[in-house]
Motif scaffolding. Sequence first.
Motif, short mmCIF file in Angstrom:
data_model
loop_
_atom_site.label_atom_id
_atom_site.label_comp_id
_atom_site.label_asym_id
_atom_site.label_seq_id
_atom_site.Cartn_x
_atom_site.Cartn_y
_atom_site.Cartn_z
N SER A 163 0.40 6.34 -5.25
CA SER A 163 -0.54 6.89 -4.27
C SER A 163 -1.95 6.38 -4.49
O SER A 163 -2.88 6.82 -3.80
CB SER A 163 -0.53 8.43 -4.34
OG SER A 163 -0.91 8.87 -5.65
N THR A 164 -2.14 5.46 -5.43
CA THR A 164 -3.49 5.00 -5.78
C THR A 164 -3.85 3.67 -5.14
O THR A 164 -5.02 3.33 -5.08
CB THR A 164 -3.63 4.88 -7.31
OG1 THR A 164 -2.68 3.92 -7.80
CG2 THR A 164 -3.39 6.23 -7.99
N ILE A 165 -2.86 2.91 -4.69
CA ILE A 165 -3.14 1.62 -4.06
C ILE A 165 -2.99 1.77 -2.55
O ILE A 165 -1.89 1.87 -2.02
CB ILE A 165 -2.21 0.52 -4.59
CG1 ILE A 165 -2.43 0.32 -6.10
CG2 ILE A 165 -2.43 -0.79 -3.85
CD1 ILE A 165 -1.50 -0.69 -6.73
N GLN A 166 -4.12 1.84 -1.87
CA GLN A 166 -4.14 1.99 -0.42
C GLN A 166 -5.11 1.01 0.23
O GLN A 166 -4.79 0.37 1.22
CB GLN A 166 -4.50 3.43 -0.05
CG GLN A 166 -3.52 4.47 -0.59
CD GLN A 166 -3.91 5.89 -0.25
OE1 GLN A 166 -4.66 6.14 0.69
NE2 GLN A 166 -3.40 6.83 -1.02
N ASP A 167 -6.31 0.93 -0.33
CA ASP A 167 -7.34 0.01 0.16
C ASP A 167 -7.17 -1.31 -0.58
O ASP A 167 -7.56 -1.45 -1.74
CB ASP A 167 -8.72 0.60 -0.10
CG ASP A 167 -9.84 -0.34 0.32
OD1 ASP A 167 -9.55 -1.44 0.85
OD2 ASP A 167 -11.01 0.02 0.11
N LEU A 168 -6.58 -2.30 0.07
CA LEU A 168 -6.22 -3.54 -0.61
C LEU A 168 -7.45 -4.34 -1.04
O LEU A 168 -7.36 -5.17 -1.94
CB LEU A 168 -5.33 -4.40 0.29
CG LEU A 168 -4.01 -3.76 0.73
CD1 LEU A 168 -3.17 -4.77 1.51
CD2 LEU A 168 -3.24 -3.22 -0.46
N GLU A 169 -8.60 -4.10 -0.44
CA GLU A 169 -9.79 -4.85 -0.81
C GLU A 169 -10.38 -4.36 -2.13
O GLU A 169 -11.21 -5.04 -2.73
CB GLU A 169 -10.85 -4.76 0.29
CG GLU A 169 -10.42 -5.46 1.58
CD GLU A 169 -11.59 -5.67 2.53
OE1 GLU A 169 -12.75 -5.58 2.06
OE2 GLU A 169 -11.35 -5.95 3.71
N ASN A 170 -9.94 -3.19 -2.60
CA ASN A 170 -10.50 -2.64 -3.82
C ASN A 170 -9.44 -2.18 -4.82
O ASN A 170 -9.59 -2.38 -6.02
CB ASN A 170 -11.43 -1.45 -3.50
CG ASN A 170 -12.60 -1.84 -2.63
OD1 ASN A 170 -13.47 -2.58 -3.07
ND2 ASN A 170 -12.63 -1.36 -1.39
N ASP A 171 -8.36 -1.60 -4.31
CA ASP A 171 -7.41 -0.94 -5.20
C ASP A 171 -6.50 -1.90 -5.96
O ASP A 171 -5.83 -1.49 -6.92
CB ASP A 171 -6.54 0.05 -4.41
CG ASP A 171 -7.36 1.18 -3.81
OD1 ASP A 171 -8.51 1.37 -4.25
OD2 ASP A 171 -6.86 1.87 -2.89
N LEU A 172 -6.45 -3.17 -5.55
CA LEU A 172 -5.62 -4.15 -6.26
C LEU A 172 -6.37 -4.87 -7.38
O LEU A 172 -5.75 -5.57 -8.19
CB LEU A 172 -5.08 -5.20 -5.28
CG LEU A 172 -3.97 -4.75 -4.33
CD1 LEU A 172 -3.64 -5.87 -3.36
CD2 LEU A 172 -2.73 -4.33 -5.10
N ASP A 173 -7.68 -4.69 -7.44
CA ASP A 173 -8.47 -5.38 -8.45
C ASP A 173 -7.99 -5.00 -9.86
O ASP A 173 -7.87 -3.80 -10.19
CB ASP A 173 -9.95 -5.03 -8.31
CG ASP A 173 -10.55 -5.57 -7.02
OD1 ASP A 173 -9.87 -6.35 -6.33
OD2 ASP A 173 -11.71 -5.21 -6.72
#
Length: 312
Positions: A163-173
Amino acid sequence: MHVRRLAPLALLTVLGLLAACGDAEPESGSGGGGGGGSSADPAGGTVCETTDAEGDLLAQICDKGVLTVSTDAAYPPQSRYVPKEDKWEGFDIDVATEIANRLGVDIAWETPSWDVITAGGWNGRWDLSVGSMTPTNDRQEVLHFTEPYYFTPSVVLVHEDNSTIQDLENDLDGKTIGVCAGCTYEQFLDKSLDIQGFEFDFVVDDATIKGYDTDTTALQDLALGDGTRLDAAMTSLTVAQGYVDEGNPVKIVGDPLFYEPLSVAIDKSADLDPASLVEATDQIVQEMHEDGTLTGFSENWFGGTDLTKQQQ
């Protein structure tokens, strides 16, 4: 969506592909694919009936009566070998089979590893690669490409419990992301992806990239649990949706990170001159776009979706 514009298709014609990967059995074989394709002879006869090619790669294929194609035996729905039925099936299988039909020859298959295919220097072991290959600039140095026969969105998957990876521009860093080694997804993450006519917004920073022999192996590790081996995986929407639809505990998140063209490839260093084969194959791909054959294949294998049109 991070949609990128592609230069006119003609720019990719007779240039001299990473979406698919594979190192799978069987080593070789013959036969056709299934799935709703046309196999009618074009008006005026097949290429081999009408060509004046002599002493080159196309002439050799016509003389043998067999087109040998490299593809991936474990990349559904694009391509898959079904051992119990001794049958090849998938979108790429149908495309390759139709190319052989329009050339006027039979088809045989080879399944070398992806890095061997993309490196060129095939030494005559196969004639074409129809394996969802992206015509990156580095590959254009060793391979000729037809115009793209379809375009795929590249997407991210996480475990269904995440549930923590949603905004791919920030949450995948900084996350551990699984991809097929040597594919465009790896190049996107390490910010080296370069395709003539495309610009990319490399939004993922400092990812730990974990390479696999094929996309499906990465997805299998992701399915083991949230963060067990991977935080996320990247692949094409077609492969991702197929894996989800099979009931595996993963889900697609966010919009596509980028779109990529996928083309038929031919070795520049072939022992015999490949120019007439490149020209003939490119013409066949154009005709398959124009007469709706590629659209029919796409809709059949990708749940009614036509991926043969360029995304803007």
